[in-house]
Motif scaffolding. Sequence first.
Motif, mmCIF file in Angstrom:
data_model
loop_
_atom_site.group_PDB
_atom_site.id
_atom_site.type_symbol
_atom_site.label_atom_id
_atom_site.label_comp_id
_atom_site.label_asym_id
_atom_site.label_seq_id
_atom_site.Cartn_x
_atom_site.Cartn_y
_atom_site.Cartn_z
ATOM 1 N N TYR A 32 0.867 -1.180 0.000
ATOM 2 C CA TYR A 32 0.000 0.000 0.000
ATOM 3 C C TYR A 32 0.896 1.220 0.000
ATOM 4 N N ILE A 34 1.106 5.676 -0.354
ATOM 5 C CA ILE A 34 0.348 6.919 -0.174
ATOM 6 C C ILE A 34 1.238 8.089 -0.582
ATOM 7 N N TYR A 36 1.587 12.107 0.304
ATOM 8 C CA TYR A 36 1.177 13.168 1.201
ATOM 9 C C TYR A 36 1.752 14.501 0.720
ATOM 10 N N PRO A 44 1.357 16.508 7.496
ATOM 11 C CA PRO A 44 1.130 15.921 6.167
ATOM 12 C C PRO A 44 -0.360 15.759 5.888
ATOM 13 N N PHE A 46 -3.177 13.955 3.288
ATOM 14 C CA PHE A 46 -3.384 12.887 2.315
ATOM 15 C C PHE A 46 -3.741 13.452 0.945
ATOM 16 N N ASP A 49 -3.863 7.463 -2.687
ATOM 17 C CA ASP A 49 -3.216 6.204 -2.331
ATOM 18 C C ASP A 49 -3.423 5.179 -3.439
ATOM 19 N N ARG A 51 -3.062 0.646 -4.026
ATOM 20 C CA ARG A 51 -2.683 -0.670 -3.537
ATOM 21 C C ARG A 51 -1.767 -1.344 -4.556
ATOM 22 N N PHE A 89 5.615 13.847 -0.034
ATOM 23 C CA PHE A 89 6.221 12.621 0.462
ATOM 24 C C PHE A 89 5.474 11.412 -0.076
ATOM 25 N N SER A 97 -0.583 -5.523 8.555
ATOM 26 C CA SER A 97 -1.888 -5.031 8.996
ATOM 27 C C SER A 97 -1.796 -3.858 9.958
ATOM 28 N N ASN A 98 -0.623 -3.598 10.521
ATOM 29 C CA ASN A 98 -0.487 -2.463 11.434
ATOM 30 C C ASN A 98 -0.216 -1.146 10.710
ATOM 31 N N TYR A 99 0.016 -1.242 9.401
ATOM 32 C CA TYR A 99 0.209 -0.044 8.590
ATOM 33 C C TYR A 99 1.277 0.866 9.193
ATOM 34 N N LYS A 100 2.446 0.313 9.458
ATOM 35 C CA LYS A 100 3.577 1.140 9.865
ATOM 36 C C LYS A 100 4.200 1.687 8.594
ATOM 37 N N LEU A 101 4.018 2.982 8.388
ATOM 38 C CA LEU A 101 4.467 3.591 7.145
ATOM 39 C C LEU A 101 5.947 3.951 7.193
ATOM 40 N N PHE A 103 8.417 6.539 5.251
ATOM 41 C CA PHE A 103 8.334 7.721 4.409
ATOM 42 C C PHE A 103 9.621 7.954 3.643
ATOM 43 N N GLY A 104 9.480 8.443 2.404
ATOM 44 C CA GLY A 104 10.619 8.985 1.692
ATOM 45 C C GLY A 104 10.985 10.341 2.263
#
Lengths: 113, 115
Positions: A32, A34, A36, A44, A46, A49, A51, A89, A97-101, A103-104
């Motif tokens: 996934y 995104i 920003y 940031p 949104f 996004d 998938r 970004f 499943s915890n969606y720990k992003l 970032f660039g």
Amino acid sequence: GESVGLHLPTLSVQEGDNSIINCAYSNSASDYFIWYKQESGKGPQFIIDIRSNMDKRQGQRVTVLLNKTVKHLSLQIAATQPGDSAVYFCAENSGGSNYKLTFGKGTLLTVNP
Amino acid sequence: NAGVTQTPKFQVLKTGQSMTLQCAQDMNHNSMYWYRQDPGMGLRLIYYSASEGTTDKGEVPNGYNVSRLNKREFSLRLESAAPSQTSVYFCASRNPSGGIQETQYFGPGTRLLVL
């Protein structure tokens, strides 16, 4: 693209032109992604996004393209406006499943009137 | 509907002092996150809370503790501040129940200066 140290990649465009901001992501298992937008002094915001089972997604004036073969993400902004000036970004979810992003480092877009 | 709110907006600390950064969201989101952003850098995850009652370390947890007080609130504590913790801190929340957007929504940030 990515940068080293404190120097952000920058993109300068004329008002009305189309902008393309690129991002190389790191984890082939990321599912996934995104984009920003961050204006000076703000959090940031949104934009759009996508998938990993898609290669293109369109929003209002924005399109995100995903190339999993080369782990590349791009954000296209049509008819760029002065209000689009900000740091952009990309972020990838490599945390399941915890969606720990992750970032660039961001790209600074400047729109000249 | 205020979204994600953070207090304070700005804080100056001396080395060794402690403080707690507050975050609250009114979107009924289950998951909450704390990030730090250093000049010219992207955001790095400090801690997160997948749901009320759970917390886990992120990429840069050293020197921080967190508390998920209830579903709305997620606080970040610096027990003994160091100059290396000078940064802008962002809180975010996410609704894991799916839908079109499972993205994280960010607060306005807390700017912390440690002298």
